[in-house]
Write an enzyme that holds these catalytic residues in place. Structure first.
Site, mmCIF file in Angstrom:
data_model
loop_
_atom_site.group_PDB
_atom_site.id
_atom_site.type_symbol
_atom_site.label_atom_id
_atom_site.label_comp_id
_atom_site.label_asym_id
_atom_site.label_seq_id
_atom_site.Cartn_x
_atom_site.Cartn_y
_atom_site.Cartn_z
ATOM 1 N N THR A 219 21.194 16.468 50.691
ATOM 2 C CA THR A 219 21.175 17.929 50.590
ATOM 3 C C THR A 219 22.312 18.455 49.721
ATOM 4 O OG1 THR A 219 22.485 18.047 52.606
ATOM 5 C CG2 THR A 219 20.105 18.253 52.838
ATOM 6 N N SER A 220 22.941 17.594 48.948
ATOM 7 C CA SER A 220 24.060 18.011 48.106
ATOM 8 C C SER A 220 23.671 19.150 47.165
ATOM 9 C CB SER A 220 24.530 16.816 47.279
ATOM 10 O OG SER A 220 25.136 17.257 46.095
ATOM 11 N N PHE A 287 18.821 18.119 57.988
ATOM 12 C CA PHE A 287 18.678 16.956 57.116
ATOM 13 C C PHE A 287 19.997 16.263 56.793
ATOM 14 C CE2 PHE A 287 15.557 20.249 56.006
ATOM 15 C CZ PHE A 287 14.418 19.631 56.508
ATOM 16 N N THR A 296 32.082 15.492 52.413
ATOM 17 C CA THR A 296 32.177 16.744 51.660
ATOM 18 C C THR A 296 33.069 17.784 52.322
ATOM 19 O OG1 THR A 296 30.205 17.532 52.770
ATOM 20 C CG2 THR A 296 29.905 16.592 50.580
ATOM 21 N N ALA A 298 32.510 19.304 55.363
ATOM 22 C CA ALA A 298 31.520 20.316 55.703
ATOM 23 C C ALA A 298 32.081 21.334 56.689
ATOM 24 C CB ALA A 298 30.293 19.638 56.308
ATOM 25 N N SER A 299 31.381 22.445 56.749
ATOM 26 C CA SER A 299 31.758 23.505 57.666
ATOM 27 C C SER A 299 30.512 23.920 58.434
ATOM 28 C CB SER A 299 32.302 24.692 56.875
ATOM 29 O OG SER A 299 32.430 25.820 57.716
ATOM 30 N N THR A 350 33.422 8.756 46.428
ATOM 31 C CA THR A 350 34.092 8.102 45.305
ATOM 32 C C THR A 350 34.968 6.942 45.774
ATOM 33 O OG1 THR A 350 35.971 9.610 45.471
ATOM 34 C CG2 THR A 350 34.217 10.238 43.959
ATOM 35 N N TYR A 558 29.713 33.766 50.702
ATOM 36 C CA TYR A 558 28.543 33.037 50.235
ATOM 37 C C TYR A 558 27.734 33.943 49.328
ATOM 38 C CZ TYR A 558 25.464 29.049 51.168
ATOM 39 O OH TYR A 558 24.750 27.894 51.071
#
Lengths: 638, 675
Positions: A219-220, A287, A296, A298-299, A350, A558
């Site tokens: 879902t990137s 997902f 990442t 995430a939040s 990475t 957002y």
């Protein structure tokens, strides 16, 4: 609070039962998925580990190896869920997975026509299925493949499997799926079944110098999954979806040890069976995976109660080309030099693959209640959120939509069932706009979600509504609140519908100090409008924002950006220029490069200035030490 | 006279006719007085006035603005800081701030505006023949006002400027600006209050050290601007230019108005350059007196009443050119991408970074250059330029002929001329002369500059009178200099170096450009561009030919070159004289005042003995500019003392610079006569 009382028709039923709507949604989802077809590839048995009791049986996963059997290959979400225009030309959402399923949305079409200049006559049809011959052939390192075969780890070189893992959900990626092809896609997909499988795969990768790109939920939105076009080595997509066990739940310390490939909805559902939850609910939780969240930074929507991912993890295990990195204990906090978790959190694949995570859990809250507040304008709304943050009394979630988004949410109102409801709606509207003097073109809405014991929720609710009242806010009912949250789950589906009608859109986010939020929102939207105009976009764009998270010192903002690309020959390029300009504007307004989407390859160009040359050098030498031959060669971040 | 060479053949047909260049912009000027002369002023003043406003305007009263300013984080921060430093209670300082605000703030009031609309109509009709406004610019301004906050930046030649601008905006039903005016106006009874009610706000001339004043003032301007309450108007030049040359810009107010954009408190700001050109400036004679050291009369109401005798005079035409609104965002694009204010709360005063200072300076110069470009040049400006090269008198026919020749050259150089095409040249010149009878008059076929013919009386007095006359006339010629300065400095460099090698010419050019950069407006840091433009213009009028390495003066070109040299000679020689004065007279540290006095008597002596003929050196403006230039050239050093600045001269550097001023400059030849 007449409006609130009048609105409780459907909402109070939910609220009075101990089941929340969100959990009901998850139950529906899981119910459906239990009947999902099993894939022809069976998970290889994991050797060398006695499975702990909780995970003794192989758990059903939402995402099978052949994801395309359940999920769209060229769009968002489930195959059976999408927006369509029915025979009457009214928008409708198909499928039974979501509450919205099967409902007609009579206002949406007009909204699209009015606000985006879209029209049902102008359709842009994507190709119906993947043309296998278009997919770049698999570049295989035969020795690697030979060694891989001896390990019994399941893998695939099937073009459909490979293409599915060649992208995330950026606009340009979906566009390529609809009418183009990636220049480079993974050559092999592997499905490790456990941590040890991952160790084996990485050892082989180092031995044969192949490139590994970890893949979680896919879902990137930062181009993180795209394969570098100039990568000549074999690219292995390491799909973690089969690593989805909960190894143990520790009720004394309220932690759970979970494999990183588990998707959010499975994690919450299965913890829920024992009365627990993590409370981590990013918009993509259906997902996205635990490992992906870690990679990442995430939040989650309810971070006010549960924290963001960095607050939730107690222990992380990651496989790197140098070996496995982890801490030696599960102490809640350590002073042992820089926290190595922070090398891992946000490393975006990475440095290695996150395989197992110990995460905090909480008892499932007894009571959950949605709510909403209407403000006369965005400024007052932001001021209210700021005050709520100052008093540190933010509910589980509090979000403030601007006027455009409020109107958009309005367009997603389902057909009303009775005359009574429509009359009630009319009265509410009259009350707010006429009696209270709110300008319908200025007002904005905050949506709220409270969680906790019933008593506390009600008390908390009063406290928040009292603050809101000081800023001219009027309670506007649970239903509006709930619809607000639903919007975030269906917006991605809506984008697919738009793309069928020359409408493209995307979202991006930032975080900023409180005092800059208003200026940033206004300037970025204005910049978007200006850039669209200058680049020949023929209809005014849909540029809207919402404040989605509050912190002590700032907020997360957002943005949605959508426009009609009829008459533009290279819409993706135009879109990217506009997004890039918007990002420049964000940075110039004191906003961050990203709050939770990450950098990936999409925002690489700004990383150095965001973290200073020295900071950048630190990351680079980290990479140099951990992965000197660039096995994890997705080229994100640096 | 050698000038007769120019006779016969060229008569009637200007040498360099550039018909295509005769100001393409001119056609859409409209005279707003014409309608005033035909309909009722009272009705005009009482008409419905509903200007368009900024799209995000949240309307508020002047008093509300004061409250916002007083309670702003910025002002409160400074109050707290000062209170900590001085041990004074914040309430007392707050009160002080409130007083500053009351002294400063405007209180725009419709009644006062209507009063002005009425009286100014009467007054302007009396004083001026016409007020010409480019309507296209007005339309763009109207658009701009709705989109973003607007800053009006007019040129400043007269006190009438701001009245005129407000009057024009009222006429076109545009939002009236809030104007930064010097506090001296407040001394005027009744009028000060009236001005305040018409939208003026008052700033002290100097408040460098007063942090509270600065904070209150800056916040006041920003609040007005950000809210889109009204366009903000001020003068980049800071004060009225007494010489009619554009003054080097001041950056203080520009810094303030750019701040909300740089801090991204607004999306964009429009800067509107406005050029106001007077055919005859009301204060012309006052200015000449001031330049010669007769102090400026204090602004007072009684002074204003005394000045009413000017009502009987004719001041000709006014041209107002509203330039294209410049988007600050566009100007900043690629220059200041990252906001430098990300790491400090925006309400805490910060010294602008060098990058920003440079940007502000560049914007200021850019706007002044735009103002210059859109200044309308009247025939009189050409006449005065010719006249000053032919003192004390010139044959009328010859004057006409030379004026026509100069007209051609001006057009070739891109000057924005307002030449009465419907009149024959003779009549045009005659009519110009009649407007300026106080400066020159036609006697027996000769045009004579007043007071330049040696008469009886004390030498001192004669020199003063003559200087007055020359400076008065010079203030019109000066308006041409901005158009001519680049080619003229190329011409000067050619003469000085006696060389045709381009680099040599360029280095001389760059030296003179540096020397004169307080005297004339050059965009900072790009002398090559100025050089290229100068060369281009000279090539365009066939005065020079350029090869990759060399520059040659053409045969035809020598006329142009000589004319340009003569035009700028007063400045070159003025600076030389000032250098000479310093090397002879000045030994110890001196103040600016002493310097001016010294130069004045030194130059008077020279004028008396015939050592020079250029009265411009008596002008305090040139003296100050030269001193600034010497400081820039490291010849003089400026040190701050408790009672102001003092200067000291480095003899060595002075000798060197004086050498550069003088060296290889041909001995004064009657260049003028060669024209």
């Amino acid at each position: 609070m007449a409006a609130a009382a009048g609105d409780s028709g459907s909402g109070s039923g939910v609220a009075s039962s101990s089941e929340s709507a969100a959990r009901r949604r998850l139950r529906i989802l899981s119910g459906h998925l239990r009947s999902a077809p099993e894939t022809h590839l069976s998970a290889a048995l994991c050797r060398g580990r006695a499975a702990p009791p909780v995970s003794s049986e192989s758990p059903p996963s939402t995402l099978p190896k052949r994801r395309q059997e359940v999920l769209k290959w060229n769009g968002w979400g489930y195959n059976d869920s999408k927006f369509i225009f029915n025979k009457k030309g009214q928008a409708e959402f198909t499928g039974k997975r979501y509450r919205l399923g099967g409902t007609v949305l009579p206002l949406l079409r007009e909204w699209i026509e009015k606000n985006l200049g879209g029209s049902l006559e102008h359709k842009s049809i994507p190709r119906a299925s993947l043309n296998i011959s278009d997919v770049p052939p698999s570049v295989t390192n035969e020795e690697f493949l030979q060694d891989l075969k001896t390990t019994n780890i399941s893998y695939s070189q099937d073009p459909e499997d490979r293409i599915f893992r060649a992208h995330g959900h950026c606009l340009h990626e979906l566009f390529l799926l609809r009418e183009g092809m990636f220049k480079r896609v993974p050559d092999i997909v592997v499905w490790p079944g456990c941590h040890d499988d991952v160790v084996t795969i990485i050892e082989l990768a180092c031995k044969h110098n192949v490139c590994v790109i970890p893949f979680g939920g896919g879902t990137s939105v930062s181009s993180a999954l795209e394969c570098p076009t100039d990568e000549t080595r074999t690219i292995v997509s390491l799909d973690t979806s089969q690593m989805n066990r909960i190894h143990w739940v520790d009720e004394k310390n309220l932690t759970a040890h979970v494999e990183a490939g588990i998707v959010g909805q499975d994690l919450e559902r299965r913890l829920g069976e024992s009365g627990y939850c993590t409370g981590h609910e990013p918009d993509s939780m259906e997902f996205s995976t635990l490992g992906g969240w870690v990679a990442t930074r995430a939040s989650g929507m309810k971070k006010n109660i549960y924290g963001n991912i960095e607050d939730l993890v107690v222990h992380i295990k990651m496989v790197t080309p140098r070996g496995v990195i982890e801490k030696n204990c599960q102490g809640p906090r350590m002073s042992t030099g820089p926290d190595i978790h922070h090398f891992i959190l946000g490393s975006e694949g990475t440095l290695g693959v996150v395989t197992e995570v110990t995460i905090k859990i909480r008892p499932v809250p007894e009571y959950q209640k949605y709510g909403s507040v209407v403000f006369p304008n965005f400024e007052r709304g932001v001021a209210c959120l700021r005050e709520v943050a100052r008093q540190r009394c933010a509910p589980a979630s509090i979000r403030l939509m601007d006027n455009q988004q409020f109107q958009f949410g309005h367009a997603l109102k389902p057909q009303v069932a009775s005359i009574f409801t429509s009359l009630l709606d009319g009265l509410k509207k009259f009350y707010i706009t006429k009696f209270k003097g709110f300008d319908p073109n200025l007002l904005c809405v905050a949506t709220l979600l409270f969680e906790g014991s019933r008593e506390k929720v009600l008390q908390h609710e009063k406290q928040v509504y009292d603050i809101a009242a000081k800023f001219g806010g009027l309670a506007a009912g649970e239903d509006n609140g709930q619809r607000g949250y639903m919007l975030t789950f269906v917006i991605a589906y809506l984008r697919d519908l738009g793309m069928d009608y020359y409408l493209i859109g995307e979202s991006f986010e930032t975080s900023a100090p409180w005092d800059r939020v208003l200026d940033l929102c206004r300037n970025v939207k204005e910049r978007i409008v200006k850039e669209c105009k200058e680049r020949g976009v023929q209809f005014p764009p849909f540029a809207t924002c919402r404040v989605t998270q509050t912190y002590d010192a700032g907020a997360c903002v957002y943005f949605y950006l959508g426009f009609n690309y009829r008459g533009i020959s290279d819409p993706i390029h135009v879109y990217e220029e506009i997004e890039s300009a918007a990002r420049e504007e964000i940075l110039a307004n004191g906003g961050s490069l990203s709050h939770h989407h990450g950098v990936g390859k999409l925002r690489k160009q700004w990383l150095k200035e965001s973290i200073s040359d020295v900071g950048f050098g630190m990351l680079r030498s980290l990479k140099q030490y951990v992965d000197p031959s660039n096995i994890f060669g997705n080229r994100n971040l640096l | 006279m050698a000038a007769a060479v120019a006779g016969g053949t060229r008569r009637g047909t200007p040498m360099y006719s550039q018909k295509n260049l005769t100001s393409k912009k001119k056609y859409d000027f409209e005279d707003i007085l014409e309608e005033r002369r035909q309909s009722s002023d009272l009705r005009y003043a009482m008409r419905c006035y509903t200007p368009v406003v900024y799209k995000e305007l949240s309307p508020c009263k002047p008093s509300a603005i004061k409250t916002i300013v007083l309670h702003s984080e910025q002002v409160q921060y400074v109050i707290r800081e000062l209170s900590k430093e001085m041990g004074e209670s914040p309430d007392i300082i707050q009160e002080e701030a409130a007083e500053i605000l009351d002294e400063m703030g405007h209180s725009m009031h419709m009644g006062a505006i209507r009063f002005f609309a009425f009286t100014l109509s009467k007054l302007f009709k009396c004083l001026f023949k016409s007020i010409c406004v480019n309507e296209e610019g007005i339309q763009k301004l109207q658009q701009a006002i709705q989109e973003h906050p607007v800053v009006l930046l007019p040129s400043h030649r007269s006190y009438v400027d701001f009245l005129l601008l407000s009057y024009v905006l009222y006429t076109y039903d545009l939002a009236l600006p809030v104007i930064a005016a010097g506090i001296d106006f407040l001394g005027m009874k009744v009028v000060g209050e009236l001005l305040r009610k018409s939208g003026a706000f008052f700033m002290r001339r100097t408040f460098g050290g007063n942090r509270l004043y600065w904070a209150v003032f800056a916040e006041y301007v920003k609040t007005v601007l950000k809210n889109g309450y009204a366009p903000v108007e001020f003068y980049l030049e800071g004060t009225r230019s007494r010489t009619a040359k554009t003054l080097v810009p001041k950056f203080g107010l520009l810094n303030i108005v750019m701040d909300p954009f740089l801090k991204r408190e607004v999306f964009d700001i429009y800067l509107v350059p406005i050029s106001i050109s007077y055919e005859r400036v009301l204060e012309e004679s006052l200015y000449a007196h001031e330049l010669l050291g007769v102090p400026k009369p204090k602004e007072s109401t009684s002074g204003l009443l005394k000045a009413r005798k000017i009502l009987n005079e004719n001041f000709g035409k006014i041209h107002m050119y509203f330039g294209q609104p410049l988007s600050l965002r566009t100007l900043a694009a690629g220059r200041i991408n990252r906001c430098p204010y990300n790491l400090v709360p925006r309400h805490i005063p910060q010294k602008p970074s060098e990058e920003i200072q440079e940007f502000v300076s560049d914007v200021a110069y850019k706007i002044e250059l735009l103002q210059i470009e859109n200044m309308v040049l009247s025939p009189w400006i050409l006449i005065s330029a010719v006249l000053l090269q032919n003192l004390p008198a010139i044959n009328f026919e010859l004057l006409v002929e030379k004026t026509l020749w100069l007209k051609g050259l001006t057009q070739c150089f891109g000057g924005f001329l307002d030449w009465p095409d419907n009149l024959c040249a003779n009549k045009a010149v005659r009519s110009s002369l009649s407007l300026h009878t106080n400066i020159a008059s036609l006697v027996n076929g000769q045009v004579v500059l007043h007071d330049t013919v040696m008469g009886p009386g004390a030498a001192e007095e004669t020199i003063f009178k003559q200087a007055l006359s020359v400076l008065l006339c010079g203030s019109y010629r000066n308006q041409l200099l901005n158009v001519f300065v680049r080619p003229a400095l190329v011409a000067l460099a050619l003469q000085m170096t006696h060389s045709s090698r381009k680099e040599e010419v360029y280095s001389s050019f760059a030296f003179w450009l540096d020397v004169f950069s307080d005297e004339f407006i050059f965009f900072p840091g790009v002398p090559v561009k100025d050089f290229e433009e100068g060369c281009y213009l000279l090539t365009k009028c066939d005065a020079i030919q350029i090869t990759p390495q060399q520059i040659f003066v053409t045969e035809k070109g020598s006329t142009v070159i000589s004319f340009l040299m003569a035009m700028f000679r007063p400045f070159v020689e003025g600076y030389q004289i000032i250098c000479r004065y310093l090397s002879k007279e000045a030994n110890e540290a001196f103040s600016e005042k002493q310097f001016i006095f010294g130069v004045r008597s030194f130059a008077s002596q020279l004028l008396k003995t015939g050592g020079t003929q250029y009265y411009e050196v008596l002008s305090s403006d040139m003296q100050k500019n030269a001193l600034a230039a010497l400081v820039r050239l490291d010849v003089a050093k400026r040190t701050k003392k408790s009672d102001g600045f003092t200067y000291s001269v480095s003899k060595e550097a002075l000798i060197k610079t004086a050498g550069m001023f003088e060296s290889r400059i041909p001995v004064r030849k009657p260049i003028v006569a060669r024209l």
